[in-house]
Every structure is written in structure tokens, then in C-alpha cells.
Design an enzyme around this catalytic site. Structure first.
Site, PDB file in Angstrom:
ATOM      1  N   TYR A 154       0.850  -1.144   0.082  1.00 48.03           N
ATOM      2  CA  TYR A 154       0.082  -0.140   0.052  1.00 48.03           C
ATOM      3  C   TYR A 154       0.847   1.328   0.025  1.00 48.03           C
ATOM      4  CZ  TYR A 154      -3.913  -2.986   1.265  1.00 48.03           C
ATOM      5  OH  TYR A 154      -4.999  -3.858   1.225  1.00 48.03           O
ATOM      6  N   CYS A 155       0.967   1.774  -1.086  1.00 48.99           N
ATOM      7  CA  CYS A 155       1.860   2.987  -1.308  1.00 48.99           C
ATOM      8  C   CYS A 155       0.907   4.320  -0.890  1.00 48.99           C
ATOM      9  CB  CYS A 155       2.586   3.143  -2.587  1.00 48.99           C
ATOM     10  SG  CYS A 155       3.677   4.459  -2.835  1.00 48.99           S
ATOM     11  N   ILE A 156       1.272   5.042   0.009  1.00 47.20           N
ATOM     12  CA  ILE A 156       0.067   6.005   0.644  1.00 47.20           C
ATOM     13  C   ILE A 156       0.981   7.427   0.780  1.00 47.20           C
ATOM     14  CG2 ILE A 156      -1.531   6.426   2.416  1.00 47.20           C
ATOM     15  CD1 ILE A 156      -1.975   3.865   1.184  1.00 47.20           C
TER      16      ILE A 156
END
Length: 194
Positions: A154-156
Site C-alpha cells: 500500500y503506497c500511501i
């Protein structure tokens, strides 16, 4: 022969332009259809006043902040990350890892209900966008190149998050997440980024 090549080039150009127009016509509108944020009851104008310009751009207009120049990309403190708009819990530092991308990265979310996946066809590619469930905030994207046990990343965007340190969890109504940090102290827990 020259006329035929010219027709081929024109045909290729027409196909390319048609495909581009199709992609943009099927792209979702980044602005909410309703002027009120359901999770908070705030209007878009109230939200613009409460959030920084970058937080508003990222969460409401599907923006992306700069890599390595954001608040949490290198945060190593224990705690949870909540949606900057709705306050719903999204991620834990126990699931955070160093991805080298310059954005906070997690191998799992705290809740499938609070972090939802949507198809994103912007920028001439197909990706999986992640949004907050109640706040409908754009958070970032999900990729299949993360570490085990999930293989997910999950690149947030930091601008979509608010960090709550472990010491503040009970005070801010998130005591139910304290066992995550007790379990992380045990040897069988997943390795933590330091």
C-alpha cells in the site's frame, strides 16, 4: 505508395486519439458529486479551510505528494495512521516497511472496510487506487510487489494521513489497537522497519 503511408499514419493517429478520449471519458471524476463529506458532515468549503492545500489536493482531487518530501515516508514511531478527513483507522506502524519509494508503505491495512480498492485508469495505465471507506479520501495505490506475508504494498500519501502514537491511542479512542503493539514485541511478530 506515399498516399497509402500517409493514410496509415492518419489512421494510427485517429486510433490513438480515440483511445485517449475513451480513457479520459471513462476516468472517474476526482471531485465528489456531493458537496458534503458524508463521514464528517463538512462541506467542501469547510474541508478546504480545515486541511492544508496539499491535503485537500491529495484527498479530494486524487493528487500525489512528492516522494521523500512528505511527513511519514521515514516515520519509525509506533502508532496508527488514520484518515486525515474522517479519522477512520487505516494502517499500523507494525505493518509499515521500508519500500525505498519515498512514500509510507504498508503490507496490510487495519480494515478492509476502511481501506477500499478501486480501479484507476488515469495516466495511461491501470492501477488499483485505495480510498478510505467512510471519508472517500484518495489515499494512494496498491501494488503486488510488497513483502510477505501478503506480498502487497500500500503506497500511501502522507498528506492523507494523521499519525497517532501508541501513547495517545487510548486517549483518542483507539485503545482497541493497543494489542497490535503488545503482539509486535513478541519474537514471532513480523519484522519491523527501523
Amino acid at each position: 505508395m506515399k498516399v497509402t503511408m500517409k493514410r496509415v499514419r492518419v489512421s494510427i493517429l485517429v486510433v490513438a486519439l480515440t483511445a485517449t478520449a475513451f480513457m479520459y471519458s471513462n476516468a472517474k471524476d476526482p471531485a465528489p458529486k456531493n458537496d458534503t463529506i458524508a463521514a464528517t458532515g463538512e462541506s467542501q468549503e469547510d474541508l478546504k479551510k480545515r486541511l492544508t492545500p496539499l491535503q485537500y489536493k491529495v484527498t479530494q482531487k486524487n493528487g500525489t505528494e512528492r516522494a521523500f518530501q512528505n511527513e511519514f515516508w521515514d516515520n519509525k514511531k509506533d502508532g496508527i495512521y488514520v484518515d486525515i478527513v474522517s479519522g477512520e483507522p487505516l494502517f499500523s506502524s507494525t505493518h509499515k516497511f521500508k519500500s525505498g519509494t519515498g512514500w509510507p508503505s504498508f503490507f496490510k491495512s487495519l480494515s478492509k472496510t476502511n481501506v477500499i480498492e478501486k480501479s484507476d485508469r488515469s495516466h495511461f495505465m491501470v492501477r488499483t487506487e485505495v480510498r478510505s471507506g467512510a471519508g472517500n479520501s484518495h489515499l494512494g495505490h496498491l501494488f503486488n510487489d510488497g513483502p510477505q506475508p501478503t506480498g502487497l504494498r500500500y503506497c500511501i500519501n502522507s498528506a492523507s494521513l494523521r499519525f497517532i502514537p501508541v501513547a495517545e491511542l487510548k486517549k483518542q479512542g483507539f485503545a482497541n489497537f493497543l494489542p497490535l503493539f503488545e503482539a509486535a514485541k513478541k519474537p514471532e511478530a513480523a519484522p519491523k522497519e527501523k
